[in-house]
Design a protein around this motif. Structure first.
Motif, PDB file in Angstrom:
ATOM      1  N   LYS A   3      13.979 -16.679 -26.600  1.00 37.52           N
ATOM      2  CA  LYS A   3      12.714 -16.622 -27.264  1.00 37.52           C
ATOM      3  C   LYS A   3      12.652 -15.553 -28.296  1.00 37.52           C
ATOM      4  O   LYS A   3      13.306 -14.364 -28.252  1.00 37.52           O
ATOM      5  N   ARG A   9      -0.605 -15.293 -33.765  1.00 32.88           N
ATOM      6  CA  ARG A   9      -0.284 -16.325 -34.540  1.00 32.88           C
ATOM      7  C   ARG A   9      -1.358 -16.648 -35.970  1.00 32.88           C
ATOM      8  O   ARG A   9      -0.864 -17.091 -36.779  1.00 32.88           O
ATOM      9  N   GLN A 107       7.242 -18.069 -33.691  1.00 38.29           N
ATOM     10  CA  GLN A 107       6.362 -19.338 -34.066  1.00 38.29           C
ATOM     11  C   GLN A 107       5.516 -19.204 -35.503  1.00 38.29           C
ATOM     12  O   GLN A 107       5.070 -20.081 -36.001  1.00 38.29           O
TER      13      GLN A 107
ATOM     14  N   TYR B  35      18.575 -26.895 -40.888  1.00 35.63           N
ATOM     15  CA  TYR B  35      17.191 -26.474 -39.675  1.00 35.63           C
ATOM     16  C   TYR B  35      16.345 -27.719 -39.952  1.00 35.63           C
ATOM     17  O   TYR B  35      16.068 -28.160 -41.316  1.00 35.63           O
ATOM     18  N   GLN B  37      12.056 -28.404 -39.739  1.00 30.68           N
ATOM     19  CA  GLN B  37      10.715 -27.823 -39.383  1.00 30.68           C
ATOM     20  C   GLN B  37       9.872 -28.983 -39.212  1.00 30.68           C
ATOM     21  O   GLN B  37       9.458 -29.649 -40.347  1.00 30.68           O
ATOM     22  N   ARG B  38       9.319 -29.035 -38.044  1.00 34.59           N
ATOM     23  CA  ARG B  38       8.236 -30.329 -38.135  1.00 34.59           C
ATOM     24  C   ARG B  38       6.983 -29.681 -38.405  1.00 34.59           C
ATOM     25  O   ARG B  38       6.776 -28.328 -38.497  1.00 34.59           O
ATOM     26  N   GLY B  40       3.496 -27.883 -38.870  1.00 35.01           N
ATOM     27  CA  GLY B  40       2.983 -27.179 -37.984  1.00 35.01           C
ATOM     28  C   GLY B  40       3.966 -26.069 -37.202  1.00 35.01           C
ATOM     29  O   GLY B  40       3.380 -25.366 -36.166  1.00 35.01           O
ATOM     30  N   GLY B  41       5.142 -26.442 -36.992  1.00 31.08           N
ATOM     31  CA  GLY B  41       6.143 -25.985 -36.366  1.00 31.08           C
ATOM     32  C   GLY B  41       7.098 -24.834 -37.030  1.00 31.08           C
ATOM     33  O   GLY B  41       6.724 -24.527 -38.214  1.00 31.08           O
ATOM     34  N   HIS B  42       8.092 -24.330 -36.363  1.00 29.61           N
ATOM     35  CA  HIS B  42       8.992 -23.429 -36.988  1.00 29.61           C
ATOM     36  C   HIS B  42      10.296 -23.954 -37.243  1.00 29.61           C
ATOM     37  O   HIS B  42      10.726 -25.043 -36.551  1.00 29.61           O
ATOM     38  N   VAL B  44      14.024 -25.050 -36.519  1.00 30.26           N
ATOM     39  CA  VAL B  44      14.683 -25.228 -35.591  1.00 30.26           C
ATOM     40  C   VAL B  44      16.275 -25.630 -35.852  1.00 30.26           C
ATOM     41  O   VAL B  44      16.462 -26.470 -36.879  1.00 30.26           O
ATOM     42  N   THR B  82       9.682 -40.139 -36.329  1.00 34.68           N
ATOM     43  CA  THR B  82      10.004 -38.963 -35.575  1.00 34.68           C
ATOM     44  C   THR B  82      11.105 -37.913 -36.525  1.00 34.68           C
ATOM     45  O   THR B  82      11.115 -36.743 -36.181  1.00 34.68           O
ATOM     46  N   GLY B  85       9.237 -34.339 -41.390  1.00 33.35           N
ATOM     47  CA  GLY B  85       9.509 -32.860 -41.287  1.00 33.35           C
ATOM     48  C   GLY B  85      10.022 -32.419 -42.670  1.00 33.35           C
ATOM     49  O   GLY B  85      10.502 -33.062 -43.502  1.00 33.35           O
TER      50      GLY B  85
END
Lengths: 114, 111
Positions: A3, A9, A107, B35, B37-38, B40-42, B44, B82, B85
Motif C-alpha cells: 500500500k 483524496r 490513489q 503502466y 491507468q483506468r 479515475g484511478g492511479h 498500475v 475493459t 484507460g
C-alpha cells in the motif's frame, strides 16, 4: 497487500497558503516519488528520494519542497500555493536496486487552489 | 535531461480492433516499464522489459523493446471495453531508479 497511502483524496486551499501533502508506504521501499498529472502532460516528476533525508529534483521542482524524515513517509510541501498548482498529485514508491523497479502508486490527491 | 516521447496521445477504436502505442527515448534505456491507468484511478504496473529486442505477452497485450533499447511498443489485439484507460511507458532516468514517464496514450473503445 502492499500500500501507498496519500493523506487526502481531495483538497481545496487558498492562494498563498502553505500546503502539505503526505504519503506513506508500508513496503519498506527506499525510493519515493512525487508526480503531478495534468491533462495532456502526463506524469511529471516533481521530486524523488532514494533514502531518508535524501532528495533529488525532478523536472518541475519550482514552487515545491519535500521532506523525508522517515523511510516510510514522503511529504510534498507547497510553500505558497498558487492557482497554477491546481492538479492531481500522485505519490509512488519502489525498491532501490540500481535499475528502475515496479513503482506502486497512491490513489492521488486532487488539489484545487482558489 | 532525458525525455520519453509517446504517441499517439489519443486513440479511439471500435471494439475488436487492434491498438498500438509507441514510446521513444532520447537516450538508451536500461529498461522500460508500462503502466495502465483506468479512468479515475492511479497508474498500475503492467510489465518491465530489460533485454534488447525483448518481446513479452500478457494475453492480448504484446510488449516490445527495441534492439537499440531506445524505443518500445504496446500492442493490444482485439480490444475490449475493459481495455479503456491511459497507457504510460516509463524509462529509467538514472542510477537511483528514477522513472521518467511518457505523456501517455488515452484509449477509448466503442462497443
Amino acid at each position: 497487500d502492499v500500500k501507498v497511502t496519500q493523506s487526502s483524496r481531495y483538497l481545496v486551499k487558498r492562494t498563498g497558503e502553505k500546503v502539505f501533502l503526505e504519503c506513506v508506504q508500508d513496503m519498506d521501499h527506499e525510493n519515493m516519488f512525487w508526480y503531478r498529472q495534468d491533462p495532456g502532460l502526463g506524469l511529471r516528476l516533481i521530486y524523488f528520494s532514494y533514502d531518508v533525508k535524501m532528495k533529488e529534483k525532478g523536472d518541475i521542482p519550482e514552487g515545491y519542497s519535500v521532506s523525508r524524515e522517515k523511510k516510510e513517509r514522503f511529504s510534498l510541501i507547497l510553500e505558497s500555493a498558487s492557482t497554477n498548482q491546481t492538479s492531481m498529485y500522485l505519490c509512488a514508491s519502489s525498491r532501490l536496486t540500481g535499475q528502475a523497479t515496479e513503482a506502486f502508486f497512491g490513489q492521488g490527491t486532487r488539489l484545487t487552489v482558489v | 535531461g532525458q525525455q520519453v516521447m509517446q504517441i499517439p496521445q489519443y486513440q479511439h477504436v471500435q471494439e475488436g480492433e487492434d491498438f498500438t502505442t509507441y514510446c521513444n527515448s532520447s537516450t538508451t534505456l536500461s529498461n522500460i516499464q508500462w503502466y495502465k491507468q483506468r479512468p479515475g484511478g492511479h497508474p498500475v504496473f503492467l510489465i518491465q522489459l530489460v533485454k534488447s529486442g525483448e518481446v513479452k505477452k500478457q494475453k492480448r497485450l504484446t510488449f516490445q523493446f527495441g534492439e537499440a533499447k531506445k524505443n518500445s511498443s504496446l500492442h493490444i489485439t482485439a480490444t475490449q471495453t475493459t481495455d479503456v484507460g491511459t497507457y504510460f511507458c516509463a524509462g529509467n532516468g538514472g542510477s537511483q531508479g528514477n522513472l521518467i514517464f511518457g505523456k501517455g496514450t488515452k484509449l477509448s473503445v466503442k462497443p
